[in-house]
Design an enzyme around this catalytic site. Structure first.
Site, PDB file in Angstrom:
ATOM      1  N   GLY A 188       0.821  -1.206   0.000  1.00 34.53           N
ATOM      2  CA  GLY A 188       0.000   0.000   0.000  1.00 34.53           C
ATOM      3  C   GLY A 188       0.850   1.248   0.000  1.00 34.53           C
ATOM      4  N   PRO A 189       0.265   2.371  -0.396  1.00 37.93           N
ATOM      5  CA  PRO A 189       1.011   3.639  -0.406  1.00 37.93           C
ATOM      6  C   PRO A 189       1.331   4.099   1.005  1.00 37.93           C
ATOM      7  CG  PRO A 189      -1.315   4.003  -0.897  1.00 37.93           C
ATOM      8  CD  PRO A 189      -1.119   2.526  -0.860  1.00 37.93           C
ATOM      9  N   PRO A 190       2.256   5.047   1.174  1.00 44.79           N
ATOM     10  CA  PRO A 190       2.598   5.527   2.518  1.00 44.79           C
ATOM     11  C   PRO A 190       1.466   6.341   3.125  1.00 44.79           C
ATOM     12  CG  PRO A 190       3.738   6.834   0.843  1.00 44.79           C
ATOM     13  CD  PRO A 190       3.078   5.687   0.122  1.00 44.79           C
ATOM     14  N   VAL A 223      -1.213   5.436   4.987  1.00 44.87           N
ATOM     15  CA  VAL A 223      -2.599   4.959   4.936  1.00 44.87           C
ATOM     16  C   VAL A 223      -2.949   4.072   6.136  1.00 44.87           C
ATOM     17  CG1 VAL A 223      -2.751   5.127   2.435  1.00 44.87           C
ATOM     18  CG2 VAL A 223      -1.965   2.984   3.465  1.00 44.87           C
ATOM     19  N   GLY A 224      -2.031   3.918   7.110  1.00 43.64           N
ATOM     20  CA  GLY A 224      -2.366   3.208   8.338  1.00 43.64           C
ATOM     21  C   GLY A 224      -1.829   1.802   8.480  1.00 43.64           C
ATOM     22  N   LYS A 225      -0.821   1.420   7.696  1.00 43.12           N
ATOM     23  CA  LYS A 225      -0.296   0.052   7.770  1.00 43.12           C
ATOM     24  C   LYS A 225       0.310  -0.235   9.140  1.00 43.12           C
ATOM     25  CE  LYS A 225       2.432   0.465   4.147  1.00 43.12           C
ATOM     26  NZ  LYS A 225       2.129   1.821   3.644  1.00 43.12           N
ATOM     27  N   SER A 256      -6.717  -5.492 -20.317  1.00 42.80           N
ATOM     28  CA  SER A 256      -7.952  -5.234 -19.578  1.00 42.80           C
ATOM     29  C   SER A 256      -8.655  -3.972 -20.044  1.00 42.80           C
ATOM     30  CB  SER A 256      -7.675  -5.141 -18.076  1.00 42.80           C
ATOM     31  OG  SER A 256      -6.963  -3.969 -17.773  1.00 42.80           O
ATOM     32  N   LYS A 267     -11.196  -3.139  -9.004  1.00 37.55           N
ATOM     33  CA  LYS A 267     -11.709  -2.239 -10.038  1.00 37.55           C
ATOM     34  C   LYS A 267     -13.165  -1.868  -9.778  1.00 37.55           C
ATOM     35  CE  LYS A 267      -8.632  -4.069 -13.634  1.00 37.55           C
ATOM     36  NZ  LYS A 267      -8.539  -4.853 -14.883  1.00 37.55           N
TER      37      LYS A 267
END
EC number: 3.4.21.53
Length: 554
Positions: free
Chosen positions: A96-98, A100-102, A443, A486
């Site tokens: 996940g991106p930085p 965001v609560g990991k 896709s 998606k």
């Protein structure tokens, strides 16, 4: 006479030896006195430093205290809870991106696990947090803060163990986390040798030490050091690795040992919740227009808190308690923040404009607007907005990604020409992918087709439709990856209908709060999208053998 001389000589040597030891004793006393005085000065300095404390940063005030306070990551938080709070906790990898609560999710999940009767974590279980970017490994094994190392006598100087020739094993983070959780931030940045050693520890649940200076028969070596060399040091913990890299960049050997969890980028609604929570901790007033602007420029939760803290400091220096839009604009300009693309869809229909769906490196869904212009011409096809090739540098690793959208465009042209019987030589087509990113070409096939079909026949497409699916040259809609992400992205953006391949259909899609239509063939999408203009729809027969093949996939 001889005995007198010998006695006198012995007396002289006795005095010399006595003076030597007396000097040594005085030197030792002086040294100890100096050490005590230095220690006293240093302790006074440390105590003076500890008495100084600045105000608590807003980031600490707003840090989640429980899983319910983590915003925008309901599925991810639930997965972390399942991985850590059960009777058999698992190793976990979080993408996940930085911001965001990991880290926060794992920290509070361990606290919840310690209160769960079925959990093997004890009340004293530790949460050891390290950053892989600063876990430097010394090739001579002098220091390894992650796994641990042995201080051989040659590196110990004049210490007691060094003088006795005793090697000293030093515990690393894996042993300090014994019985708890070891959280490694940016785990993808570990050196290969560190990664291999970590995998060995995960397998053995202990650390084995080696040293050329160790001998099992050496009686000068203390008992505990003998035990550490013979039996190893316990390192039974659960690993949680967080990374902003894509799964393909993480070693398969590590991935195979871990439960993989994906955290999504935060939406504006999520950022607004974080902002409201942070504003409660400050004595300032913030209007809705100011809040919207902050959320439009913040990329994650850390940005929100950082911008708010800067704004609060500015207001305090100006003796103000209420912020105006000009104050927020100053914060945005000073911090060089960039506005985010608005992904909220508006009602209406447009010709040649469709919403494709894509998946980011971290497995998050995203909207991918596609524009198509069709003009009378000589059959030229031009694609813009596609990065043909992108090189990403991460430390010593260089990754090259190639876009495959051109292949999807070629398939679309074939279907339009051979299946739909449209004379493409009479048109110049311009296909534009907004955002300038490597596009997951296969896709995007159905979205590109609908955009081209709409532009050529001048048929409007509902702006709240979204499409994903690979298009074969026979018009079949083939399965793609990341469909759940998606659909979630389309729902958040305001779409009311998503078209997906029949082979990707799942029961849970029926409860996601958005209409999901699973199709075998492009003709089924045309029937739904252009229902109001059926007379203009080109009839696309479905070959009998392809019908049988499609039914077989069900």
């Amino acid at each position: 006479m001889l005995s007198t001389i010998l006695g006198f000589t012995q007396f002289i040597f006795t005095i010399i030896i006595g003076l030597y030891f007396w000097g040594q004793f005085r030197s030792q006393q002086s040294s100890e006195k100096g050490i005590k005085e230095d220690s006293k000065i240093e302790m006074e300095h440390l105590n003076a430093m500890r008495r100084i404390s600045l105000s608590q940063p807003l980031t600490e005030k707003t840090r989640p205290k429980n899983l319910e306070e983590i915003v925008g990551q309901e599925e991810g938080v639930q997965a972390v809870k399942v991985g850590l709070c059960g009777p058999n906790p698992q190793h976990i990898l979080i993408y996940g991106p930085p911001g965001v609560g990991k880290t926060a999710a794992c920290r509070v999940a361990l606290e919840e696990a310690k209160r769960t009767a079925e959990s093997p974590f004890g009340k004293d279980a530790k949460f050891v947090e390290v950053d892989a970017t600063i876990m430097h490994y010394d090739e001579r094994s002098i220091a390894d803060p992650l796994i641990g190392s042995v201080h051989d006598p040659i590196y110990q100087g004049a210490g007691a163990y060094g003088q006795a020739g005793v090697p000293q094993p030093k515990e690393g983070a894996v042993s300090k986390a014994h019985g708890g959780v070891l959280f490694i931030d940016e785990i993808g940045e570990l050196q290969q040798i560190q990664m291999n050693r970590l995998l060995k520890v995960l397998e053995d649940r202990k650390v084995q030490f080696e040293s050329a200076y160790y001998a099992s028969t050496n009686k000068n070596i203390p008992r505990h050091i003998h035990d550490m060399f013979k039996n190893g040091v316990p390192a039974d913990f659960r690993l949680v690795g967080a990374t902003t890299r894509s799964p393909e960049e993480i070693p398969p050997a590590l991935r195979s040992r871990c439960m993989e969890i994906y955290f999504n980028p935060l939406t504006k609604q999520d950022l607004m919740k974080i902002l409201d929570n942070a504003v409660e901790k400050l004595d300032i007033s913030l209007g809705m227009d100011c809040k919207r602007m902050i959320c439009s420029y913040a990329a994650n939760g850390r940005d929100v808190v950082s911008m708010l803290q800067t704004l609060a400091s500015k207001l305090a220096l100006e003796h103000k308690t209420s912020a105006e839009i000009a104050d927020v604009e100053w914060v945005v300009e000073t911090g060089r923040y960039s506005a985010k693309m608005d992904e909220e869809l508006e009602e209406g229909a447009r010709v040649g404009v469709v919403n494709g769906l894509a998946v980011t490196d971290a497995g998050c869904g995203m909207l991918m607007p596609i524009e198509v212009s069709a003009e009378l011409g000589q059959g030229a096809v031009k694609c813009t907005g596609i990065m043909e090739e992108e090189t990403i540098s991460r430390g010593n690793l260089s990754l090259t990604r190639t876009s495959t959208a051109k292949g999807a465009v070629n398939n679309v042209m074939t279907v339009l020409r051979t299946v739909c019987k449209i004379d493409l030589s009479a048109y110049n087509l311009h296909i534009n992918f907004s955002g300038g990113m490597p596009v997951d070409g296969p896709s995007a096939g159905t979205a590109i087709f609908i955009g081209c079909y709409s532009a050529i026949l001048n048929l409007p497409v509902d702006n709240r439709y979204a499409f994903t699916g690979e298009l074969s040259i026979k018009g079949l809609v083939k399965p793609v990856g990341g469909v759940a992400a998606k659909i979630e992205a389309a729902q958040k953006a305001g779409a009311h209908t998503v078209f997906i391949p029949k082979a990707n259909a799942q029961k849970k899609f029926e409860t996601m709060g958005i209409k999901v239509i699973a199709v075998h063939h492009i003709n089924e999408i045309l029937e739904h999208v252009f229902a109001a203009g059926r007379g203009k729809i080109v009839d696309i027969p479905l070959p009998e053998q392809e019908i049988l093949s499609a039914k077989g996939k069900e």
